[in-house]
Design a protein around this motif. Structure first.
Motif, PDB file in Angstrom:
ATOM      1  N   THR A 176    -134.482  35.489 -42.225  1.00 54.12           N
ATOM      2  CA  THR A 176    -134.831  35.805 -43.608  1.00 54.12           C
ATOM      3  C   THR A 176    -134.649  37.312 -43.807  1.00 54.12           C
ATOM      4  OG1 THR A 176    -137.155  36.133 -43.042  1.00 54.12           O
ATOM      5  CG2 THR A 176    -136.528  33.933 -43.815  1.00 54.12           C
ATOM      6  N   GLY A 177    -134.735  37.735 -45.048  1.00 54.15           N
ATOM      7  CA  GLY A 177    -134.680  39.157 -45.356  1.00 54.15           C
ATOM      8  C   GLY A 177    -133.389  39.798 -44.888  1.00 54.15           C
ATOM      9  N   SER A 178    -133.522  41.026 -44.369  1.00 56.88           N
ATOM     10  CA  SER A 178    -132.333  41.785 -43.974  1.00 56.88           C
ATOM     11  C   SER A 178    -131.583  41.105 -42.830  1.00 56.88           C
ATOM     12  CB  SER A 178    -132.701  43.225 -43.610  1.00 56.88           C
ATOM     13  OG  SER A 178    -133.591  43.250 -42.525  1.00 56.88           O
ATOM     14  N   GLU A 179    -132.291  40.398 -41.953  1.00 53.98           N
ATOM     15  CA  GLU A 179    -131.605  39.684 -40.866  1.00 53.98           C
ATOM     16  C   GLU A 179    -130.682  38.593 -41.415  1.00 53.98           C
ATOM     17  OE1 GLU A 179    -131.259  40.244 -37.547  1.00 53.98           O
ATOM     18  OE2 GLU A 179    -132.278  42.118 -38.074  1.00 53.98           O
ATOM     19  N   LEU A 180    -131.126  37.895 -42.449  1.00 56.52           N
ATOM     20  CA  LEU A 180    -130.280  36.869 -43.058  1.00 56.52           C
ATOM     21  C   LEU A 180    -129.061  37.521 -43.718  1.00 56.52           C
ATOM     22  CD1 LEU A 180    -129.825  33.886 -43.737  1.00 56.52           C
ATOM     23  CD2 LEU A 180    -131.024  34.316 -45.882  1.00 56.52           C
ATOM     24  N   ILE A 181    -129.269  38.642 -44.392  1.00 55.66           N
ATOM     25  CA  ILE A 181    -128.147  39.343 -45.027  1.00 55.66           C
ATOM     26  C   ILE A 181    -127.135  39.763 -43.966  1.00 55.66           C
ATOM     27  CG2 ILE A 181    -127.460  41.385 -46.341  1.00 55.66           C
ATOM     28  CD1 ILE A 181    -130.279  41.223 -47.689  1.00 55.66           C
ATOM     29  N   ILE A 182    -127.611  40.284 -42.852  1.00 57.54           N
ATOM     30  CA  ILE A 182    -126.716  40.707 -41.771  1.00 57.54           C
ATOM     31  C   ILE A 182    -125.931  39.512 -41.242  1.00 57.54           C
ATOM     32  CG2 ILE A 182    -126.640  41.572 -39.390  1.00 57.54           C
ATOM     33  CD1 ILE A 182    -129.094  43.367 -40.228  1.00 57.54           C
ATOM     34  N   PHE A 196    -120.037  47.642 -40.350  1.00 60.09           N
ATOM     35  CA  PHE A 196    -120.826  47.152 -41.475  1.00 60.09           C
ATOM     36  C   PHE A 196    -122.299  47.456 -41.261  1.00 60.09           C
ATOM     37  CE2 PHE A 196    -123.618  44.156 -43.482  1.00 60.09           C
ATOM     38  CZ  PHE A 196    -123.254  44.317 -44.808  1.00 60.09           C
ATOM     39  N   LEU A 197    -122.814  47.137 -40.093  1.00 57.24           N
ATOM     40  CA  LEU A 197    -124.227  47.361 -39.811  1.00 57.24           C
ATOM     41  C   LEU A 197    -124.578  48.845 -39.900  1.00 57.24           C
ATOM     42  CD1 LEU A 197    -126.877  46.028 -39.161  1.00 57.24           C
ATOM     43  CD2 LEU A 197    -126.289  46.135 -36.741  1.00 57.24           C
ATOM     44  N   GLU A 198    -123.735  49.679 -39.357  1.00 57.95           N
ATOM     45  CA  GLU A 198    -123.971  51.129 -39.404  1.00 57.95           C
ATOM     46  C   GLU A 198    -124.027  51.629 -40.847  1.00 57.95           C
ATOM     47  OE1 GLU A 198    -121.544  55.248 -38.393  1.00 57.95           O
ATOM     48  OE2 GLU A 198    -120.976  53.410 -37.339  1.00 57.95           O
ATOM     49  N   TYR A 199    -123.070  51.226 -41.659  1.00 60.19           N
ATOM     50  CA  TYR A 199    -122.987  51.730 -43.040  1.00 60.19           C
ATOM     51  C   TYR A 199    -124.026  51.082 -43.951  1.00 60.19           C
ATOM     52  CZ  TYR A 199    -118.348  53.142 -41.314  1.00 60.19           C
ATOM     53  OH  TYR A 199    -117.320  53.658 -40.589  1.00 60.19           O
ATOM     54  N   ALA A 200    -124.376  49.820 -43.676  1.00 58.32           N
ATOM     55  CA  ALA A 200    -125.293  49.103 -44.568  1.00 58.32           C
ATOM     56  C   ALA A 200    -126.754  49.320 -44.229  1.00 58.32           C
ATOM     57  CB  ALA A 200    -124.978  47.607 -44.526  1.00 58.32           C
ATOM     58  N   LYS A 201    -127.033  49.822 -43.052  1.00 57.15           N
ATOM     59  CA  LYS A 201    -128.424  49.971 -42.594  1.00 57.15           C
ATOM     60  C   LYS A 201    -129.352  50.620 -43.634  1.00 57.15           C
ATOM     61  CE  LYS A 201    -130.467  50.388 -38.186  1.00 57.15           C
ATOM     62  NZ  LYS A 201    -130.192  50.617 -36.808  1.00 57.15           N
ATOM     63  N   PRO A 202    -128.953  51.709 -44.280  1.00 61.33           N
ATOM     64  CA  PRO A 202    -129.861  52.319 -45.260  1.00 61.33           C
ATOM     65  C   PRO A 202    -130.203  51.404 -46.451  1.00 61.33           C
ATOM     66  CG  PRO A 202    -128.014  53.790 -44.778  1.00 61.33           C
ATOM     67  CD  PRO A 202    -127.728  52.486 -44.115  1.00 61.33           C
ATOM     68  N   TYR A 203    -129.361  50.418 -46.707  1.00 63.69           N
ATOM     69  CA  TYR A 203    -129.558  49.543 -47.865  1.00 63.69           C
ATOM     70  C   TYR A 203    -130.276  48.248 -47.494  1.00 63.69           C
ATOM     71  CZ  TYR A 203    -126.292  52.936 -49.491  1.00 63.69           C
ATOM     72  OH  TYR A 203    -125.689  54.128 -49.795  1.00 63.69           O
ATOM     73  N   LEU A 204    -130.493  48.050 -46.211  1.00 64.22           N
ATOM     74  CA  LEU A 204    -131.132  46.829 -45.728  1.00 64.22           C
ATOM     75  C   LEU A 204    -132.613  47.010 -45.423  1.00 64.22           C
ATOM     76  CD1 LEU A 204    -128.293  45.623 -43.374  1.00 64.22           C
ATOM     77  CD2 LEU A 204    -128.960  44.605 -45.555  1.00 64.22           C
ATOM     78  N   SER A 205    -133.075  48.237 -45.388  1.00 63.60           N
ATOM     79  CA  SER A 205    -134.498  48.464 -45.006  1.00 63.60           C
ATOM     80  C   SER A 205    -135.388  48.569 -46.213  1.00 63.60           C
ATOM     81  CB  SER A 205    -134.614  49.698 -44.156  1.00 63.60           C
ATOM     82  OG  SER A 205    -133.869  50.767 -44.661  1.00 63.60           O
TER      83      SER A 205
END
Length: 183
Positions: free
Chosen positions: A81-87, A174-183
């Motif tokens: 769920t949450g950011s883990e599901l988005i990832i 993707f994970l590196e660049y998206a991290k600020p938007y997932l927290s």
């Protein structure tokens, strides 16, 4: 090709046609594939193809809907769920893109331009938005834009720079660049 339950001869024929088309789109380019090509690859007569799809655009729309349905099904079966599901969702999108980069870009650009395809992509955006947690709608919208934009940018960069579609590298980026938007 993912294992999708199909019932009946008609459903199986449709899946065979769609799989054949995906491969041909990658090999020849979408604008260079005809129903004759698809019929030959699927080992069917051209009339059978027309019984399922009246135009190449209709076939492309069906491929888009199939892709989104598979993504949504994948997410609904996930325990994340949450950011883990988005990832996980975006990793799946990247995997699918690596397998069919030409088709992925066509589906993405068509979803921007073609009104018939927007509802499919809107479902993916809504799934991302729903899993971002509590924040105001403006902030959610910004994050959805950035998350989708990062994916689009990675794909665009691979094509423009002539880089291979390396799933592991793309997922890491993707994970590196998206991290600020997932927290």
């Amino acid at each position: 090709m993912p294992q999708v339950k199909t019932r009946g001869k008609r459903a199986r024929s449709r899946m065979i046609i769609m799989h054949a088309a995906k491969g041909l789109f990658e090999e020849k380019g979408i604008n260079h594939v005809t129903f004759n090509d698809i019929a030959q690859r699927a080992d069917m007569c051209r009339t059978t193809i027309f019984n399922h799809f009246s135009t190449i655009n209709e076939l492309i729309l069906a491929l888009m809907e199939q892709e989104v349905d598979e993504l949504l099904d994948y997410c609904s079966r996930s325990k994340d769920t949450g950011s883990e599901l988005i990832i996980r969702l975006m990793e799946k999108v990247i995997d699918d893109t690596v397998n069919y980069p030409v088709l992925a870009v066509k589906l993405l650009t068509d979803s921007i331009i073609t009104a018939e395809e927007r509802p499919s992509i809107q479902k993916v955006e809504q799934l991302i938005s729903d899993n971002l947690g509590d924040m105001d709608e403006k902030e959610k919208e910004k994050r959805v834009i950035m998350i989708i934009g990062i994916y689009c940018g990675l794909v665009n960069h691979c094509f423009i720079a002539g880089k291979p579609f390396d799933g592991r590298r793309m997922k890491r980026q993707f994970l590196e660049y998206a991290k600020p938007y997932l927290s």
